[in-house]
Design a protein around this motif. Structure first.
Motif, PDB file in Angstrom:
ATOM      1  N   MET A   1      22.050 -38.375 -20.845  1.00  0.00           N
ATOM      2  CA  MET A   1      23.423 -37.933 -20.634  1.00  0.00           C
ATOM      3  C   MET A   1      23.776 -37.729 -19.163  1.00  0.00           C
ATOM      4  N   LYS A   2      22.823 -37.888 -18.268  1.00  0.00           N
ATOM      5  CA  LYS A   2      23.131 -37.688 -16.857  1.00  0.00           C
ATOM      6  C   LYS A   2      24.226 -38.655 -16.416  1.00  0.00           C
ATOM      7  N   GLY A   3      25.276 -38.092 -15.797  1.00  0.00           N
ATOM      8  CA  GLY A   3      26.399 -38.910 -15.356  1.00  0.00           C
ATOM      9  C   GLY A   3      27.513 -39.033 -16.373  1.00  0.00           C
TER      10      GLY A   3
ATOM     11  N   LYS B   1      31.041 -28.027 -24.542  1.00  0.00           N
ATOM     12  CA  LYS B   1      29.936 -27.687 -25.438  1.00  0.00           C
ATOM     13  C   LYS B   1      28.692 -28.518 -25.111  1.00  0.00           C
ATOM     14  N   LEU B   2      28.906 -29.779 -24.766  1.00  0.00           N
ATOM     15  CA  LEU B   2      27.773 -30.615 -24.387  1.00  0.00           C
ATOM     16  C   LEU B   2      27.126 -30.118 -23.092  1.00  0.00           C
ATOM     17  N   GLN B   3      27.962 -29.689 -22.162  1.00  0.00           N
ATOM     18  CA  GLN B   3      27.444 -29.161 -20.893  1.00  0.00           C
ATOM     19  C   GLN B   3      26.619 -27.893 -21.120  1.00  0.00           C
ATOM     20  N   SER B   4      27.073 -27.053 -22.036  1.00  0.00           N
ATOM     21  CA  SER B   4      26.330 -25.829 -22.348  1.00  0.00           C
ATOM     22  C   SER B   4      24.966 -26.165 -22.951  1.00  0.00           C
ATOM     23  N   SER B   5      24.945 -27.116 -23.898  1.00  0.00           N
ATOM     24  CA  SER B   5      23.673 -27.541 -24.488  1.00  0.00           C
ATOM     25  C   SER B   5      22.757 -28.151 -23.439  1.00  0.00           C
ATOM     26  N   ALA B   6      23.328 -28.975 -22.561  1.00  0.00           N
ATOM     27  CA  ALA B   6      22.532 -29.636 -21.518  1.00  0.00           C
ATOM     28  C   ALA B   6      21.882 -28.609 -20.606  1.00  0.00           C
TER      29      ALA B   6
ATOM     30  N   ILE C   1      27.771 -34.031 -16.811  1.00  0.00           N
ATOM     31  CA  ILE C   1      26.405 -33.513 -16.896  1.00  0.00           C
ATOM     32  C   ILE C   1      25.587 -34.152 -15.777  1.00  0.00           C
ATOM     33  N   ASN C   2      24.965 -33.336 -14.940  1.00  0.00           N
ATOM     34  CA  ASN C   2      24.283 -33.835 -13.748  1.00  0.00           C
ATOM     35  C   ASN C   2      22.766 -33.706 -13.806  1.00  0.00           C
TER      36      ASN C   2
END
Length: 479
Positions: free
Chosen positions: A424-426, A462-467, A430-431
């Motif tokens: 998921m990076k990028g 939500k995806l950023q929080s999981s990441a 999400i970094n």
């Protein structure tokens, strides 16, 4: 031959870690000066061949008060010391093989030391010492009568074919496997999930062979024994990593069963388990796709990617594929909602933190106007579907069916869209290097394309929080 470092350097010119290998062989020669080194062609189970360094000699064994010299033959792979040697007994014409938990009928040697091989702790000298210890518990050879010695020559002829480069498959004219057009899947792990995968993939009839790698110590037992008894066509059980060679897809189902005090310890024990598996299967199937089902799937997919060195497109996790398939079925078949396309997805993490999402082509309607998207109706439909989905567990057989469906899409290059764990990076701002589940089109080389979600802004947070939480745990692991 007399030990010659110069000759070894020449022979090992194509070995990845030549100097490390030579240092080990020096130690072997010091402790066992009777061994003889050679460079010969080895033929793997799938018919492929490779020139490998090997050495033969005897190891001293004391059994029931008597002393024996057991002849052995070790083949050193070109990825040594990351992967263990291939070990055989080398019986003479008057010796018979005693099949046991450490030796099969063809003289192949199986030991816990080989199964748990980890560089730099594991070394050839340590392997030979364990070999001696195990042979003292269960002597692997016995003296044959003159009548039995003739039959023994047939076995020795078979072993010679392996080590002299003769291809048993070619002699049968099986061109399909020789030209690498052989559809083969390896399932790593012979637990409930591994066996469920093998059965589901076999039932779908999408491959020529399924190899189940049994990573447990000792002899095969339980379900794997039953598979051997009832001999399913196209299914092979093996404890030998070389049996996985040239697989187009490798499915990883193993999980550590060790006791741990914390969740971090549980994950770390799985990392150690993978450290002994991933380099070997990657070595034998360098162009395969890895499909990870081990838990936690997001982290173990990341570990598989790191340890294999494969491109990120060829390392994926089963992610939310099963939940998404169920979610879609509930909406279209149980709730009877009319939609233009199956654009409803479960994304993010497996478990409690999963998120519902829609792709850009989806329209949710209540039998009235399919051209109008009603946010409230969409949310109501999602909530009702999630309530039904909540009661569905993920048993081994249901996950196995999901994996068989993913396998079909990959091997047959269907470009079908699944919600799977991918890098998921990028994406979604999400970094960090984490794997999360999003809709992706799959083909023979893994991920072809990531599918855009219509509610991207709502899902991104939500995806950023999981990441962030997954990345934090990954940073604590000892890789």
């Amino acid at each position: 031959m007399e030990f010659s470092e110069e000759k070894l350097r020449k022979w090992l010119s194509k070995y990845k870690f030549r100097d490390l290998t030579i240092e080990e062989l020096k130690s072997v020669n010091e402790l066992y000066p009777n061994v003889r080194f050679a460079m010969s062609t080895y033929t793997f189970k799938d018919g492929s061949q490779k020139d490998l360094l090997n050495f033969s000699g005897t190891v001293p064994v004391k059994y029931q008060g008597s002393s024996y010299n057991i002849p052995i033959w070790l083949w050193i792979l070109d990825s040594h010391p990351l992967t263990p040697p291939i070990c055989y007994l080398k019986p003479t014409a008057n010796m018979g093989i005693s099949v046991g938990k450490h030796v099969d009928a063809r003289g192949r040697i199986y030991l816990p030391y080989l199964q748990n091989w980890t560089h730099p702790q594991s070394m050839i000298v340590g392997l030979i010492k364990e070999m001696t210890m195990k042979f003292e518990e269960e002597l692997p050879l016995y003296s044959l009568s003159s009548a039995d010695a003739a039959r023994q020559l047939e076995l020795l002829s078979y072993i010679a074919k392996i080590t002299e480069g003769e291809n048993n498959l070619q002699s049968k004219g099986n061109g399909k496997e020789d030209d690498r057009e052989f559809n083969k899947i390896t399932v790593v792990g012979a637990g409930d999930l591994g066996l469920a995968c093998a059965l589901a993939i076999s039932a779908k009839d999408i491959v020529d062979k399924v190899v189940v790698l049994d990573c447990s110590e000792g002899t095969v037992k339980g379900g794997t024994m039953d598979l051997e008894i009832f001999a399913l066509p196209k299914v092979e059980i093996s404890k030998d990593f070389s049996a996985s060679a040239h697989s187009k897809l490798v499915v990883l189902t193993v999980n550590s069963l060790g006791n741990a005090d914390s969740y971090l310890d549980v994950v770390q024990s799985n990392v150690e388990l993978f450290r002994n598996i991933i380099p070997s299967v990657a070595h034998y199937s360098q162009n395969s796709v890895f499909l990870v089902a081990s838990q936690p799937v997001e982290i173990m997919t990341y570990i598989s990617w790191k340890m294999s060195g494969f491109p990120q497109s060829r390392v994926i996790g089963i992610g939310c594929n099963l939940d998404s398939a169920r979610f879609q079925h509930i909406i279209t078949n149980l709730l009877k909602a009319e939609t233009r396309d199956k654009g409803h997805w479960i994304v993010g993490e497996q478990g409690e933190n999963k998120v519902t999402a829609w792709n850009a082509t989806n329209v949710a309607a209540d039998h009235q106007d399919e051209d109008v998207i009603n946010d409230n109706a969409e949310k109501l439909l999602t909530n009702r579907a999630m309530e039904i989905l909540k009661g569905k567990g993920q048993r081994a057989w249901s996950v196995g069916l999901s994996i068989a469906d993913l396998s079909d899409s990959i091997l047959n290059n269907k470009r079908k869209v699944h919600s799977i764990s991918t890098m998921m990076k990028g994406c979604y701002n999400i970094n960090c290097e984490v794997f999360l589940s999003v809709p992706c089109a799959l083909g023979i080389n893994g991920v072809i394309e990531m599918i855009k979600l219509s509610d991207e802004d709502a899902v991104a947070e939500k995806l950023q929080s999981s990441a962030a939480s997954i990345h934090d745990l990954q940073q604590q692991l000892k890789l």
